[in-house]
Design an enzyme around this catalytic site. Sequence first.
Site, short mmCIF file in Angstrom:
data_model
loop_
_atom_site.label_atom_id
_atom_site.label_comp_id
_atom_site.label_asym_id
_atom_site.label_seq_id
_atom_site.Cartn_x
_atom_site.Cartn_y
_atom_site.Cartn_z
N THR A 14 11.69 -4.35 -12.60
CA THR A 14 10.79 -5.02 -11.65
C THR A 14 11.57 -5.84 -10.62
OG1 THR A 14 9.19 -5.17 -13.44
CG2 THR A 14 8.81 -6.60 -11.54
N GLU A 131 18.11 -19.38 -9.32
CA GLU A 131 16.82 -19.85 -8.79
C GLU A 131 15.64 -19.10 -9.41
OE1 GLU A 131 14.47 -22.04 -7.49
OE2 GLU A 131 16.01 -22.38 -5.98
N LYS A 207 12.62 -22.28 -19.36
CA LYS A 207 12.62 -22.80 -17.99
C LYS A 207 12.73 -24.33 -17.99
CE LYS A 207 9.72 -18.91 -16.65
NZ LYS A 207 8.33 -18.49 -16.52
N1 NAP Z 1 9.54 -9.62 -14.05
C1 NAP Z 1 9.39 -10.87 -13.60
O1 NAP Z 1 8.38 -11.19 -12.98
C2 NAP Z 1 10.47 -11.89 -13.81
C3 NAP Z 1 10.29 -13.20 -13.32
C4 NAP Z 1 11.31 -14.13 -13.47
C5 NAP Z 1 12.46 -13.77 -14.12
N2 NAP Z 1 12.59 -12.51 -14.64
C6 NAP Z 1 13.83 -12.17 -15.33
O2 NAP Z 1 14.49 -11.15 -14.60
C7 NAP Z 1 15.22 -10.31 -15.48
C8 NAP Z 1 14.77 -8.87 -15.27
O3 NAP Z 1 13.40 -8.78 -15.53
P1 NAP Z 1 12.56 -7.46 -15.17
O4 NAP Z 1 11.14 -7.83 -15.34
O5 NAP Z 1 13.01 -6.89 -13.89
O6 NAP Z 1 12.98 -6.52 -16.38
P2 NAP Z 1 12.72 -4.94 -16.52
O7 NAP Z 1 11.70 -4.48 -15.56
O8 NAP Z 1 12.53 -4.69 -17.97
O9 NAP Z 1 14.12 -4.32 -16.06
C9 NAP Z 1 15.27 -4.43 -16.82
C10 NAP Z 1 16.32 -3.53 -16.23
O10 NAP Z 1 17.51 -3.67 -17.01
C11 NAP Z 1 18.03 -2.37 -17.25
N3 NAP Z 1 18.81 -2.36 -18.49
C12 NAP Z 1 18.40 -2.55 -19.74
N4 NAP Z 1 19.42 -2.42 -20.60
C13 NAP Z 1 20.51 -2.16 -19.83
C14 NAP Z 1 21.85 -1.90 -20.12
N5 NAP Z 1 22.29 -1.89 -21.39
N6 NAP Z 1 22.71 -1.68 -19.11
C15 NAP Z 1 22.27 -1.67 -17.81
N7 NAP Z 1 20.99 -1.90 -17.48
C16 NAP Z 1 20.12 -2.14 -18.48
C17 NAP Z 1 16.84 -1.46 -17.35
O11 NAP Z 1 17.27 -0.13 -17.10
P3 NAP Z 1 16.25 1.13 -17.07
O12 NAP Z 1 15.34 0.86 -15.91
O13 NAP Z 1 17.11 2.29 -16.83
O14 NAP Z 1 15.55 1.12 -18.38
C18 NAP Z 1 15.96 -2.03 -16.25
O15 NAP Z 1 16.28 -1.46 -15.03
C19 NAP Z 1 14.96 -10.88 -16.87
O16 NAP Z 1 15.98 -11.77 -17.22
C20 NAP Z 1 13.66 -11.62 -16.71
O17 NAP Z 1 13.49 -12.68 -17.64
C21 NAP Z 1 11.63 -11.57 -14.48
#
Ligand code: NAP
Length: 430
Positions: A14, A131, A207
């Site tokens: 995401t 941030e 947080k």
């Molecule tokens: N989503 C939100 O609204 C939000 C808000 C604030 C903070 N965050 C933080 O942002 C971070 C990412 O969140 P997200 O929602 O974007 O997570 P997500 O959609 O689950 O994406 C995670 C990504 O990490 C990749 N990944 C997982 N294992 C991996 C590995 N071993 N090596 C390389 N890449 C790997 C996945 O690859 P694949 O796509 O190939 O499976 C995916 O692209 C987290 O720390 C989360 O707490 C998220």
Amino acid sequence: MSDILKVAIAGLGTVGVGTVKILQQHADVLAKRCGRPVNIVAISARDHNKDRGVDLSGYQWYSDAAEMARDADCDVVVELIGGSEGIAKDAVEAALNAGRHVVTANKALVAHHGTELACLAEKNGVSLNYEAAVAGGIPIIKTVREGLAGNSLSRVYGILNGTCNYILTTMRETGRDFDDVLADAQKLGYAEADPAFDIDGVDAAHKLAILASVAFGTEVDFDAVHVEGIRHINAMDIQFADELGYKIKLLGIATKVNATIEQRVHPCMVPEGAPVSTVEGVFNAVVCDGDFVDTIMQEGRGAGEGPTASAVMADVMDIARGISVPTFAVPATQLQKLPTRPMAERRGAYYVRLMLVDEPGVFADVAAALRDHEVSMEQLLQRMRDPGEAVPVVITTHDTTEADMVNALNAIAALDTVTEAPCMIRIETF
Ligand SMILES: NC(=O)c1ccc[n+]([C@@H]2O[C@H](COP(=O)([O-])OP(=O)(O)OC[C@H]3O[C@@H](n4cnc5c(N)ncnc54)[C@H](OP(=O)(O)O)[C@@H]3O)[C@@H](O)[C@H]2O)c1
């Protein structure tokens, strides 16, 4: 650092895809604002072949994010994988050790390892920016670390989890119960398939621990956060809160009291007039109390592709502009380790809901338990009559200490006429 700022992105979910979109769609304006182009050079995720809806063909692919962090020809590693341990931590450490700046949205990582990672960054003369880890699109880290840097902050608090705020708002607007609204939130994508981190307060606690460190110049101390979630809040509590002029919000509250720090995440009864009570649905809000600025509140989307990527980009742009601020506002080696103020010392009012068998004399036993522990009752509400059966009874108290309240509740819970564990919610008047 080269003229072009070269960015490697680990994680293309995401937030990762959102970050790619900003870098691609706003390339010209970003270059103007930073005085140099900001280009993606390398990417890493698990599945190389997944269609992510953006053109990734020009970037070097790494299947090992830590290898990319160590070896790619880049200035900044943006970690958007997630998790406090494993590959995310390995990649961040590899980048810092290789003298690369790091931008991360990973609250779990920063909450658990923030102090040590800040030391590593500063030892290597690079930035560790986060941030997006706190309140998504709200620029609260920049606000506290820079905008309010001239103040001594006494308290930071707010709505730090959009999933919980959505559930509590919807329960109030519809009268529906917790499980029902949670199921809907999952269908709408506002709650994860495993919602525990959100609804048990852990995400908000991550947080809060980060915010407290920046606000008070203390080491990040996640283990010191008192954490309660919202699973025990039911439709009756929401309705009674309404009747009493409150809204129920899951708040994270960090306060500096003399030379101690209090950090707590739990549901609160907030007066309907308080600014934070007007923040509804998936929105977050953070309030800061400073000695010169007085009180400020920021509100916005705390999660989602666009808002979170927006925060990630602000961090990347600071690096492109050569702006560097100590990770937690003071050099990491000078962060203080202050004692935790025990929850037992919290002083305030309380809401208590009992399921009490409807028979003569039962109130006398409850009142005696409160009196024996020096808790003074403010209001008592009973809206149903069902002789011989358990009915909800609500008590609000005058200010008392948490220790006295807990002791009184233990005595009340032991009464034969109390049929289930009392529901206690702290009343916070801001
Ligand atoms: N989503 C939100 O609204 C939000 C808000 C604030 C903070 N965050 C933080 O942002 C971070 C990412 O969140 P997200 O929602 O974007 O997570 P997500 O959609 O689950 O994406 C995670 C990504 O990490 C990749 N990944 C997982 N294992 C991996 C590995 N071993 N090596 C390389 N890449 C790997 C996945 O690859 P694949 O796509 O190939 O499976 C995916 O692209 C987290 O720390 C989360 O707490 C998220």
